[in-house]
Design an enzyme around this catalytic site. Sequence first.
Site, short mmCIF file in Angstrom:
data_model
loop_
_atom_site.label_atom_id
_atom_site.label_comp_id
_atom_site.label_asym_id
_atom_site.label_seq_id
_atom_site.Cartn_x
_atom_site.Cartn_y
_atom_site.Cartn_z
N ASP A 18 0.83 -1.21 0.00
CA ASP A 18 0.00 0.00 0.00
C ASP A 18 0.86 1.26 0.00
O ASP A 18 1.95 1.27 0.56
CB ASP A 18 -0.92 -0.02 1.24
CG ASP A 18 -2.05 1.00 1.11
OD1 ASP A 18 -2.42 1.34 -0.04
OD2 ASP A 18 -2.54 1.45 2.15
N GLY A 21 -0.25 5.39 -4.48
CA GLY A 21 -0.92 6.64 -4.85
C GLY A 21 -0.30 7.83 -4.13
O GLY A 21 0.01 8.86 -4.76
N TRP A 23 2.68 8.01 -2.84
CA TRP A 23 4.06 8.19 -3.32
C TRP A 23 4.05 9.10 -4.56
O TRP A 23 4.87 10.01 -4.67
CB TRP A 23 4.66 6.83 -3.67
CG TRP A 23 6.10 6.86 -4.07
CD1 TRP A 23 7.19 6.69 -3.26
CD2 TRP A 23 6.62 7.07 -5.40
NE1 TRP A 23 8.35 6.79 -4.00
CE2 TRP A 23 8.03 7.03 -5.31
CE3 TRP A 23 6.03 7.30 -6.64
CZ2 TRP A 23 8.86 7.19 -6.42
CZ3 TRP A 23 6.86 7.48 -7.75
CH2 TRP A 23 8.25 7.42 -7.63
N HIS A 35 1.97 3.41 -9.16
CA HIS A 35 1.78 1.97 -9.38
C HIS A 35 2.95 1.39 -10.21
O HIS A 35 3.39 0.27 -9.96
CB HIS A 35 0.45 1.71 -10.09
CG HIS A 35 -0.74 2.09 -9.26
ND1 HIS A 35 -0.88 1.70 -7.95
CD2 HIS A 35 -1.84 2.85 -9.53
CE1 HIS A 35 -2.02 2.19 -7.46
NE2 HIS A 35 -2.62 2.89 -8.40
N TRP A 67 -12.11 -2.22 -7.59
CA TRP A 67 -12.90 -1.90 -8.80
C TRP A 67 -13.65 -0.59 -8.61
O TRP A 67 -14.04 0.05 -9.58
CB TRP A 67 -13.93 -3.00 -9.08
CG TRP A 67 -13.34 -4.31 -9.49
CD1 TRP A 67 -13.31 -5.45 -8.74
CD2 TRP A 67 -12.68 -4.62 -10.73
NE1 TRP A 67 -12.68 -6.46 -9.43
CE2 TRP A 67 -12.29 -5.98 -10.65
CE3 TRP A 67 -12.40 -3.90 -11.88
CZ2 TRP A 67 -11.61 -6.62 -11.69
CZ3 TRP A 67 -11.73 -4.55 -12.92
CH2 TRP A 67 -11.35 -5.88 -12.82
N LEU A 129 11.41 -19.75 -5.35
CA LEU A 129 10.46 -18.93 -4.60
C LEU A 129 9.09 -19.03 -5.27
O LEU A 129 9.00 -18.93 -6.50
CB LEU A 129 10.92 -17.46 -4.58
CG LEU A 129 9.95 -16.47 -3.93
CD1 LEU A 129 10.10 -16.48 -2.41
CD2 LEU A 129 10.17 -15.05 -4.43
N ARG A 179 2.23 -4.76 6.21
CA ARG A 179 1.48 -3.78 5.43
C ARG A 179 2.29 -2.50 5.41
O ARG A 179 2.64 -1.96 6.46
CB ARG A 179 0.10 -3.48 6.03
CG ARG A 179 -0.64 -2.44 5.17
CD ARG A 179 -2.07 -2.23 5.56
NE ARG A 179 -2.70 -1.30 4.62
CZ ARG A 179 -3.94 -1.36 4.20
NH1 ARG A 179 -4.73 -2.31 4.64
NH2 ARG A 179 -4.42 -0.48 3.34
N ARG A 185 -4.69 -1.90 9.09
CA ARG A 185 -5.87 -2.74 8.84
C ARG A 185 -5.51 -3.77 7.76
O ARG A 185 -4.52 -3.61 7.05
CB ARG A 185 -7.07 -1.89 8.41
CG ARG A 185 -6.80 -0.98 7.22
CD ARG A 185 -8.07 -0.22 6.79
NE ARG A 185 -7.77 0.75 5.77
CZ ARG A 185 -7.67 2.07 5.97
NH1 ARG A 185 -7.86 2.58 7.17
NH2 ARG A 185 -7.38 2.90 4.97
C1 IPE Z 1 -5.37 -2.70 -0.02
O1 IPE Z 1 -5.11 -1.35 -0.15
C2 IPE Z 1 -5.34 -3.37 -1.36
C3 IPE Z 1 -4.05 -3.46 -2.01
C4 IPE Z 1 -2.88 -3.04 -1.55
C5 IPE Z 1 -4.05 -4.09 -3.29
P1 IPE Z 1 -6.28 -0.25 -0.27
O2 IPE Z 1 -5.59 1.05 -0.47
O3 IPE Z 1 -7.26 -0.66 -1.29
O4 IPE Z 1 -6.94 -0.33 1.18
P2 IPE Z 1 -7.85 0.73 1.96
O5 IPE Z 1 -8.91 1.19 1.01
O6 IPE Z 1 -6.97 1.86 2.38
O7 IPE Z 1 -8.38 -0.01 3.14
C1 IPE Z 2 -1.83 0.18 -3.29
O1 IPE Z 2 -1.54 1.54 -3.36
C2 IPE Z 2 -2.04 -0.42 -4.66
C3 IPE Z 2 -3.45 -0.74 -4.97
C4 IPE Z 2 -4.43 -0.69 -4.15
C5 IPE Z 2 -3.73 -1.15 -6.33
P1 IPE Z 2 -2.70 2.63 -3.30
O2 IPE Z 2 -3.09 2.97 -4.70
O3 IPE Z 2 -3.80 2.19 -2.42
O4 IPE Z 2 -1.92 3.84 -2.64
P2 IPE Z 2 -2.51 4.89 -1.60
O5 IPE Z 2 -2.98 4.11 -0.41
O6 IPE Z 2 -3.63 5.62 -2.29
O7 IPE Z 2 -1.33 5.76 -1.30
MG MG Z 3 -4.16 2.42 -0.41
#
Ligand code: IPE
Ligand code: IPE
Ligand code: MG
Length: 245
Positions: A18, A21, A23, A35, A67, A129, A179, A185
């Site tokens: 996580d 976005g 970053w 990404h 989605w 792996l 995480r 969470r």
């Molecule tokens: C969890 O991250 C899913 C992935 C890393 C692929 P999210 O960014 O979707 O989680 P929430 O919405 O903050 O709980």
């Molecule tokens: C996790 O990074 C990747 C996916 C959920 C696909 P995020 O896109 O959730 O990044 P933040 O949490 O918005 O920084």
């Molecule tokens: Mg996220």
Amino acid sequence: MSTALSAPVPHHIAIVMDGNGRWAQRRFLPRLAGHKQGVTALRRCVQACAQRGVAVLTVFAFSSENWGRPAEEVTGLLDLLALALSREVPQLCKDGVRVRFIGDRVSLSSRVRQGLEQAEATTAHNSRLLLNICFNYGGRWDIAQAAATLAARGEPITEASLNAAMALSGVSDPDLLIRTGGEMRLSNFLLWQSAYSELLFSDKLWPDFDEAALDAAIADYRTRERRFGKTSEQVLAVPSPSLPA
Ligand code: IPE
Ligand code: IPE
Ligand code: MG
């Protein structure tokens, strides 16, 4: 928690990758740039895990709930998956990495599905792996589909039968679940399998999660005392040699 580094390197590490976005946003770049950088961080992490003797790495790449993001981001992520697969598979083979996709494939387009199947087939013989990529995955989906599978076969539902019907069956539960990105969470990741995983939350955003951060996480894990419901005394007790009758 004990202080000695007594536990071995985790056999199975799971990661919620996580923070991509944020970053990108901190650099005034589009989220998709984050990404893309996340793919680079994953490549680095896969190689580092293989070098450190980790046998299984399970990563959360796209959740059932993702989605709901803006269409542009969802399309960008699907395109990035296809691009990354075509580019990364040769290197994965060189590094001895077998790829398996975990998640609901039925609702993916045939183009995406074929990409997943091809990557799995091309890397199937690798054994250094195992990389499980959770894509269109949710822990609740997995428990529900396992229960539905057993019900359709008319089989009894037990912990063992449910476990065997899960998408991630065949590997032991994650020893260490990391995480990145600062949130504390699970966001619907490995709900069933994380029952006794050691949890580690890192403030580092996923693209910044490097070898040093992985080593720090593994070192932290190795100080944990895993009791699985028993007492510390039981866990620490060295089995005494059995006395002759
Ligand atoms: C969890 O991250 C899913 C992935 C890393 C692929 P999210 O960014 O979707 O989680 P929430 O919405 O903050 O709980
Ligand atoms: C996790 O990074 C990747 C996916 C959920 C696909 P995020 O896109 O959730 O990044 P933040 O949490 O918005 O920084
Ligand atoms: Mg996220």
